[in-house]
Enzyme design. Structure first.
Site, short mmCIF file in Angstrom:
data_model
loop_
_atom_site.label_atom_id
_atom_site.label_comp_id
_atom_site.label_asym_id
_atom_site.label_seq_id
_atom_site.Cartn_x
_atom_site.Cartn_y
_atom_site.Cartn_z
N ASN A 20 -12.38 2.78 -2.79
CA ASN A 20 -12.26 1.59 -1.97
C ASN A 20 -13.47 1.32 -1.37
OD1 ASN A 20 -10.92 -0.48 -0.54
ND2 ASN A 20 -9.83 0.60 0.57
N GLU A 48 -8.38 7.47 0.10
CA GLU A 48 -8.91 6.38 0.98
C GLU A 48 -9.78 7.18 2.08
OE1 GLU A 48 -9.52 3.71 1.67
OE2 GLU A 48 -7.85 2.50 2.53
N HIS A 69 -0.06 0.57 -5.94
CA HIS A 69 -0.48 1.78 -5.37
C HIS A 69 0.39 1.98 -4.18
CE1 HIS A 69 -2.63 0.30 -1.95
NE2 HIS A 69 -3.48 -0.39 -2.66
N TYR A 88 -6.41 -8.11 -7.53
CA TYR A 88 -5.53 -7.14 -6.61
C TYR A 88 -5.01 -8.09 -5.57
CZ TYR A 88 -5.10 -3.64 -3.00
OH TYR A 88 -4.61 -2.69 -1.96
N GLU A 92 1.46 4.70 -0.71
CA GLU A 92 0.45 5.84 -0.32
C GLU A 92 1.37 6.89 0.62
OE1 GLU A 92 -0.14 3.20 3.93
OE2 GLU A 92 -0.70 2.24 2.03
N CYS A 98 -3.62 0.57 9.02
CA CYS A 98 -4.76 0.19 8.09
C CYS A 98 -5.52 1.81 7.72
CB CYS A 98 -5.87 -0.67 8.86
SG CYS A 98 -7.36 -0.87 8.08
N ASP A 125 2.03 -0.49 0.01
CA ASP A 125 2.11 0.68 1.26
C ASP A 125 2.97 1.52 1.09
OD1 ASP A 125 0.61 -1.36 2.71
OD2 ASP A 125 2.49 -2.52 3.53
N ARG A 163 -1.94 6.72 -3.74
CA ARG A 163 -2.95 6.59 -2.49
C ARG A 163 -2.91 7.93 -1.64
NH1 ARG A 163 -4.32 1.66 1.82
NH2 ARG A 163 -4.29 2.96 3.59
N ASP A 223 -2.16 -5.57 9.72
CA ASP A 223 -1.62 -4.64 8.67
C ASP A 223 -1.11 -3.42 9.28
OD1 ASP A 223 -1.39 -3.52 6.23
OD2 ASP A 223 -3.57 -2.83 6.33
N ASP A 278 -0.70 -3.85 -3.73
CA ASP A 278 -0.58 -2.77 -2.70
C ASP A 278 0.86 -2.84 -2.20
OD1 ASP A 278 -0.56 -1.30 -0.30
OD2 ASP A 278 -2.06 -2.53 0.82
#
Length: 291
Positions: free
Chosen positions: A208, A186, A111, A42, A113, A121, A86, A156, A57, A84
């Site tokens: 996660n 999440e 993924h 990942y 989101e 974050c 975002d 996500r 982040d 990721d």
């Protein structure tokens, strides 16, 4: 036989339950994870921002930034890489471009989101999320853009913190209808919530296990009993590496030498073993002898 990155990811998902997906911040950590035996790796958005660019982040990195790290990893190992992305770096056209470029770079899965573009974050307060329909549109853009139907697209959702479990499940159903291959819920807080999720959702489910966040660090066996299909450890190795580096820097400044931290170091020979250094050096020597 199709041997695309997405196919390898789906095979690992079927073969190893739950599939442990470990964070790798660069090519060498990907090589270590692979040689140790991990079946999926990942690239975290936080790890990319923090370690490659010295940024928090907060959605400050770009597709170009993430692609650079992803390409280095996929050039070094064939282990399927999840990335990721975002919120997708913009609207439908940006999301489509991101999927196409990541797929060409050898990435196996992503993924995306449902936070607003100015994301945070997932374990920080004051997160804001878009409507379920806007997120469904993001997913449709990603699904329509992939050339390989095996390329795995995970939705996500950060809705749990703001809207609770019931609404998180309802959103997840909408995201699956939009074409997502699985769900990443999440910041959930209990095994019972994962059990409830499994009763409501039949698609692959990711938990996660990030340290120092809102979700307790459940064991693989406990998550397996709840029906979780994938377990993500996004920053475990990175945090350990960063702490080791901090300790080494402090030791050098305070003690004037590195003796105190030698026992915690990877040795030169261990490094060479992962890199197949001696064989490559021998090839170099043989080529020089032939000249």
């Amino acid at each position: 036989m199709d041997d695309s990155a997405g196919t390898r990811f789906r095979y690992a998902l079927r073969a190893d339950g739950p599939l442990q997906i470990v964070g790798t911040v660069n090519a060498f950590t990907a090589m270590m994870a692979t040689q140790i035996g991990h079946q999926a790796i990942y690239l975290s958005g936080a790890a990319c921002a923090n370690n490659s660019y010295g940024l928090p982040d907060l959605g400050m990195t770009t597709l170009t930034d993430v692609l650079e790290d992803a390409r280095r990893i996929t050039a070094a190992v064939d282990t399927p890489l999840m990335v990721d992305i975002d919120t997708g770096w913009g609207g439908a056209l940006n999301i489509s471009r991101a999927v196409r470029q990541l797929e060409r770079a050898g990435v196996a899965a992503i993924h995306i989101e449902d936070q607003v573009f100015e994301k945070r974050c997932g374990h920080r307060p004051n997160k804001a999320i878009v409507s379920a329909q806007e997120m469904a549109d993001r997913i449709k853009a990603a699904v329509d853009a992939r050339a390989d139907q095996q390329f795995f697209i995970l939705a996500r959702t950060d809705a749990y913190t703001n809207e609770g479990l019931d609404q998180t499940i309802e959103r997840s159903k909408i995201y699956l209808e939009a074409g997502a291959d699985g769900i990443f819920a999440e910041a959930m807080e209990s095994l019972e919530e994962y059990r409830r999720f499994r009763l409501e959702i039949s698609a692959p489910l990711l938990a996660n296990m990030t340290e120092f966040g809102l979700t307790p660090l459940f064991k693989k066996t406990a998550l397996a009993e709840c029906g979780v299909d994938m377990i993500l450890y996004p920053l475990t190795a990175v945090r350990a590496m960063n702490q080791a580096a901090e300790n080494a820097y402090r030791c050098l400044l305070q003690n004037g030498d590195q003796h105190q931290v030698l026992g915690n170091m990877q040795t030169r020979e261990q490094l060479y073993s992962y890199l197949d250094y001696h064989q490559k050096e021998q090839q170099l020597d043989e080529s020089m002898e032939q000249e």
